[in-house]
Write an enzyme that holds these catalytic residues in place. Structure first.
Site, mmCIF file in Angstrom:
data_model
loop_
_atom_site.group_PDB
_atom_site.id
_atom_site.type_symbol
_atom_site.label_atom_id
_atom_site.label_comp_id
_atom_site.label_asym_id
_atom_site.label_seq_id
_atom_site.Cartn_x
_atom_site.Cartn_y
_atom_site.Cartn_z
ATOM 1 N N GLU A 111 -23.100 -5.794 60.269
ATOM 2 C CA GLU A 111 -21.797 -5.672 59.561
ATOM 3 C C GLU A 111 -21.414 -6.846 58.746
ATOM 4 O OE1 GLU A 111 -18.554 -4.825 62.519
ATOM 5 O OE2 GLU A 111 -19.874 -3.442 63.203
ATOM 6 N N TYR A 112 -21.980 -8.110 59.235
ATOM 7 C CA TYR A 112 -21.637 -9.418 58.573
ATOM 8 C C TYR A 112 -22.548 -9.222 56.945
ATOM 9 C CZ TYR A 112 -22.104 -14.253 57.000
ATOM 10 O OH TYR A 112 -21.915 -15.552 56.148
ATOM 11 N N LYS A 146 -34.040 -43.242 74.775
ATOM 12 C CA LYS A 146 -35.068 -42.410 74.288
ATOM 13 C C LYS A 146 -35.786 -41.888 75.433
ATOM 14 C CE LYS A 146 -36.149 -42.746 70.095
ATOM 15 N NZ LYS A 146 -36.330 -43.655 69.342
ATOM 16 N N LYS A 196 -29.664 -36.519 71.695
ATOM 17 C CA LYS A 196 -30.098 -37.141 70.272
ATOM 18 C C LYS A 196 -30.860 -36.459 69.567
ATOM 19 C CE LYS A 196 -31.681 -41.765 68.370
ATOM 20 N NZ LYS A 196 -32.799 -41.117 67.467
ATOM 21 N N TYR A 218 -21.840 -35.514 64.629
ATOM 22 C CA TYR A 218 -21.741 -36.426 65.815
ATOM 23 C C TYR A 218 -20.931 -37.440 65.607
ATOM 24 C CZ TYR A 218 -25.562 -38.609 63.472
ATOM 25 O OH TYR A 218 -26.390 -39.257 62.528
ATOM 26 N N GLU A 232 -24.530 -37.707 74.434
ATOM 27 C CA GLU A 232 -24.736 -36.800 73.562
ATOM 28 C C GLU A 232 -26.240 -36.711 73.599
ATOM 29 O OE1 GLU A 232 -23.004 -37.813 69.707
ATOM 30 O OE2 GLU A 232 -21.041 -38.234 70.437
ATOM 31 N N SER A 273 -27.650 -47.822 62.365
ATOM 32 C CA SER A 273 -28.619 -47.184 63.279
ATOM 33 C C SER A 273 -28.229 -47.558 64.583
ATOM 34 C CB SER A 273 -30.172 -47.455 62.996
ATOM 35 O OG SER A 273 -30.255 -48.696 63.246
ATOM 36 N N GLU A 299 -26.486 -34.698 62.107
ATOM 37 C CA GLU A 299 -27.789 -34.785 62.136
ATOM 38 C C GLU A 299 -28.348 -33.091 61.588
ATOM 39 O OE1 GLU A 299 -29.392 -37.397 62.586
ATOM 40 O OE2 GLU A 299 -31.443 -36.898 63.481
ATOM 41 N N ASP A 310 -25.062 -8.695 63.134
ATOM 42 C CA ASP A 310 -25.450 -9.122 61.710
ATOM 43 C C ASP A 310 -25.236 -8.081 60.553
ATOM 44 O OD1 ASP A 310 -26.320 -11.195 63.188
ATOM 45 O OD2 ASP A 310 -28.149 -11.046 62.988
ATOM 46 N N LYS A 353 -21.894 -43.407 73.776
ATOM 47 C CA LYS A 353 -21.081 -44.068 73.092
ATOM 48 C C LYS A 353 -19.755 -44.325 73.682
ATOM 49 C CE LYS A 353 -22.810 -41.357 69.016
ATOM 50 N NZ LYS A 353 -22.347 -40.242 68.185
ATOM 51 N N CYS A 390 -68.559 -11.774 75.761
ATOM 52 C CA CYS A 390 -69.518 -10.787 75.974
ATOM 53 C C CYS A 390 -70.776 -10.878 75.066
ATOM 54 C CB CYS A 390 -68.857 -9.415 75.453
ATOM 55 S SG CYS A 390 -68.597 -9.356 74.010
ATOM 56 N N CYS A 417 -66.238 -6.033 75.740
ATOM 57 C CA CYS A 417 -65.740 -7.513 75.906
ATOM 58 C C CYS A 417 -64.670 -7.476 76.876
ATOM 59 C CB CYS A 417 -65.211 -7.956 74.537
ATOM 60 S SG CYS A 417 -64.798 -9.814 74.874
ATOM 61 N N ASP A 426 -33.326 -34.747 67.095
ATOM 62 C CA ASP A 426 -34.381 -35.295 66.223
ATOM 63 C C ASP A 426 -34.518 -34.448 64.549
ATOM 64 O OD1 ASP A 426 -36.602 -36.776 65.726
ATOM 65 O OD2 ASP A 426 -37.834 -35.962 66.946
ATOM 66 N N CYS A 464 -69.898 -13.912 70.727
ATOM 67 C CA CYS A 464 -68.727 -13.938 71.590
ATOM 68 C C CYS A 464 -69.153 -14.699 72.768
ATOM 69 C CB CYS A 464 -68.165 -12.544 71.832
ATOM 70 S SG CYS A 464 -66.863 -12.572 72.900
ATOM 71 N N CYS A 508 -64.483 -11.152 67.761
ATOM 72 C CA CYS A 508 -65.746 -10.613 68.240
ATOM 73 C C CYS A 508 -65.773 -8.989 68.128
ATOM 74 C CB CYS A 508 -65.282 -10.687 69.826
ATOM 75 S SG CYS A 508 -66.310 -9.533 71.029
#
Ligand code: IVH
Length: 669
Positions: free
Chosen positions: A35-36, A314, A116, A225, A114, A82, A173, A33, A290, A411, A432, A118, A408, A426
């Site tokens: 170096e990037y 699902k 799905k 997708y 694939e 959908s 997505e 990272d 699919k 104790c 304790c 969310d 608490c 506490c």
């Protein structure tokens, strides 16, 4: 214009794009990272010096535009449809049967399966390889133009690689990885702000920001997708090869996508992915199958708003409704009390859940959770189940507010809520049981009592064997009991006994630090040791006295006072002293005595931070004298509120007059 600069900029951009592609699309970063970041910074600097060379597709231009006033509605060139849902193997078999009937064939169909995701569906339009427009799904017919926000997502290529079509509309997505989601919510919680219910809402909220700068701070990513129109891509015959081409052009494609021949293979895929669900770094709510062959897809066509050739299978919901039976407080290893809801057991996300964290009391109040409430709970990935929200309409008359414990539950020490903090704590640090491993580790550590050989692992073992309860027990360990511990020989037991013995001779500062009072680090411990003659004085110090000490503010002062007020802690300290812990006696206020010794003070008016008696004690402890009347000999008059005749007289005699604030400063040095 310097041609070399132009080339250098182009070269840097290519290099950065290449690393972006490896990181986001291939998930195979090839440089660290830092170096990037260095490459990126170099490009920023060059573009700053040569602004004329900035182009829209430069990796630095992801957050370009100013906040918008709203999003423009744009009609989708090709609607975003959908998917039909399947909830069981039976539904799946019926789906496949429908396909075979339509295709008038009994042969097994090849599917692409694939995960799905969310998140939120988006459509990305590229012309001549440049991202020109990004839309939300909206109602499927038209969506909102969120191009500037989508550009801030580093996983979305601004510019395509290789041999791409002149026009290409990609669908995918946008999602928020769980790790980023949890960090985002934790930050919100600590700032006392509202948290996001789930990663999908967090992703949606982030994309709806009018200021792309804000979106840029949110941890969003994408998996693509499909395409809006596969005729845009020359010579592709299968969905799987569309995805491969997308990957070559720089789009991130989910690695778990797989080919499945026939429904049985689909069902196996479903079960495999479901078993992985808890470990995945993002949320999925099912899998999608699919029909792979694009010619068959076309033959099957669409019903109303969904394709016939695809279906979503699902997973069981991660959110369920149940009731809160009670709320208990769990004590963590640092003494933080966390409210935990005991729920009517409910099967959610593949396991039976009967507890959910309520995080802290601020969160309880914000969500308005009562015992007896009907609540939506959620279990996602390996995240601890939590109460998402209360269904207030279902609150019974008998519902009860959650009461903050004063003691608490482990104790019985006092519980306090430090000012400005959301957590309850506490105060029984040394005593304790919930905190004892941590307290003991700290006590024995190098900068505290420095008991050589008594490290974290050994302490864990000793606590588990019930050899240690409080720090005083360390000094009561016998050679036999230590030698009996796994992996301890007689020689190492002897060494440890010696080290323990050795630690009895310590310094006051180390001892104070070893007690592990919250927010009393080494420096504060040293300041306290300098200020107080002995442990008894420290234990009975008033808040006002503590406040006169360098670096100690109201929060730390209260921590110290509360700690010593706990009878249990007092007992442990006495036990430690009885075990022979000792330190060289302090010489009186070495530092400040030089300044204040022999000086004559007069106190007048009322002080707000301490009583006059306390001020007198503090001065006398530093070798100063306190007199009741002003004379030629008086060095300082400390003038509080409503100072009267003494003040007038001091002025007349040219005595130095100190305000209370200055006086307190003087005591500190
Ligand atoms: S294909 C013709 N594939 O699920 C519809 N959708 O319920 C094309 N989704 O709106 C959708 N992962 O937001 C497809 N691998 C995936 C998906 C996926 C998530 C979402 C997408 C869509 C919704 C349909």
């Amino acid at each position: 214009m310097n041609i070399n600069i132009k080339e250098k900029i182009a070269h840097l951009r290519n290099e950065i794009d290449e690393h972006n592609y490896r990181y986001y699309a291939l998930d195979e970063p090839s440089i660290p990272d830092v170096e990037y970041d260095a490459l990126f910074q170099e490009l920023i600097n060059l573009e700053k010096n040569y602004p004329a060379l900035i182009t829209q597709d430069s990796p630095t231009q992801r957050v370009g535009v100013k906040p918008q006033s709203g999003f423009k509605a744009v009609q989708h060139r090709i609607p975003m449809l959908s998917l039909d849902n399947a909830f069981s193997e039976k539904d799946l078999i019926a789906f496949s049967k429908r396909l075979q009937d339509r295709l008038k064939s009994n042969t097994e169909i090849l599917f692409t399966a694939e995960p799905k995701m969310d998140g939120l569906a988006v459509s990305l339009l590229y012309r001549e390889g440049q991202l020109v427009q990004g839309l939300t799904r909206g109602d499927g017919i038209s969506g909102e133009d969120i191009t500037s926000n989508l550009k801030t997502i580093k996983a979305i290529p601004l510019k395509l690689r290789g041999n791409y079509p002149s026009e290409l509309e990609v669908r995918g997505e946008v999602y928020m990885p769980l790790k980023g989601f949890n960090i985002l919510n934790e930050k919100a919680r600590q700032a006392g702000e509202k948290t996001f219910v789930n990663p999908r809402n967090a992703a949606a909220g982030s994309l709806r920001q009018l200021d792309p700068k804000l979106t840029a701070t949110r941890p969003l990513s994408i998996y693509c997708y499909g395409v809006a129109d596969y005729t845009q891509i020359s010579q592709v015959k299968s969905h799987y090869s569309v995805l491969q081409r997308l990957s070559e052009w720089g789009f991130p494609i989910n690695k778990l996508i797989s080919a499945c021949l026939g429904v049985e293979a689909c069902f196996t895929y479903y079960q495999t992915i479901m078993a992985m669900r808890a470990e995945l770094p993002y949320e999925i709510d099912g899998v999608v199958y699919k029909v792979d062959d694009l010619a068959l897809q076309q033959q099957l066509g669409f019903v109303s708003r969904a394709p016939r050739f695809a279906i979503a299978h699902k997973f069981p919901a991660q959110e369920k409704i149940t009731t809160v039976e009670s709320v208990e407080f769990q004590v963590g290893r640092t003494g933080a009390l966390t409210p935990v809801a005991r729920l009517s057991p409910i099967f959610v996300g593949g396991v039976t859940v009967s507890n959910a964290t309520l995080h802290n009391m601020d969160e309880v109040l914000r969500k308005d959770i009562h015992v007896g409430d009907t609540v939506i709970i959620r279990r996602a990935g390996d995240v601890i189940p939590e109460v998402v929200s209360v269904i207030t309409a279902k609150r019974p008359a008998s519902a009860q507010k959650i009461i903050v414990p004063q003691q608490c539950p482990v104790c019985q020490s006092d519980v306090i809520k430090p000012a400005g903090e959301a957590v309850l704590r506490c105060m029984g640090g040394l005593y304790c049981d919930a905190q004892r491993k941590e307290a003991l580790k700290h006590f024995a550590s190098r900068k505290a009592m420095n008991i050589d050989g008594l490290g974290a692992r050994l302490i864990e073992q000793m606590v588990n064997l019930n050899l240690l309860h409080t720090p005083a027990d360390i000094y009561r360990l016998s050679l036999e009991s230590i030698a009996g511990i796994e992996r301890m020989g007689i020689k190492s037991a002897q060494n440890l006994i010696e080290a323990i013995d050795h630690s009895r001779q310590t310094t006051f500062a180390r001892f104070i630090y070893a007690l592990g009072i919250r927010e009393v680090g080494e420096v504060t411990a040293k300041n306290l040791a300098k200020e107080f003659m002995d442990i008894n004085q420290l234990m009975s110090a008033s808040l006002e006295q503590l406040l006169t000490i360098n670096d100690i503010g109201p929060v730390v002062a209260e921590n110290i006072q509360r700690f010593f007020q706990q009878v249990h802690n007092q007992e442990v300290i006495q036990a430690l002293l009885a075990e022979g812990i000792h330190w060289p006696k302090a010489k009186q206020h070495e530092q400040s005595s030089a300044k204040l010794a022999g000086k004559v003070f007069v106190l007048t008016g009322s002080l707000s931070q301490m009583t006059r008696e306390q001020a007198k004690e503090a001065l006398e402890a530093r070798g100063a004298k306190v007199s009741s009347s002003i004379s030629q000999k008086t060095d300082y008059l400390v003038a509080g509120e409503n100072a009267g005749s003494k003040l007038t007289k001091a002025k007349a005699l040219n005595v130095t007059i100190l305000s209370e604030a200055v006086f307190i400063q003087l005591l500190k040095y």
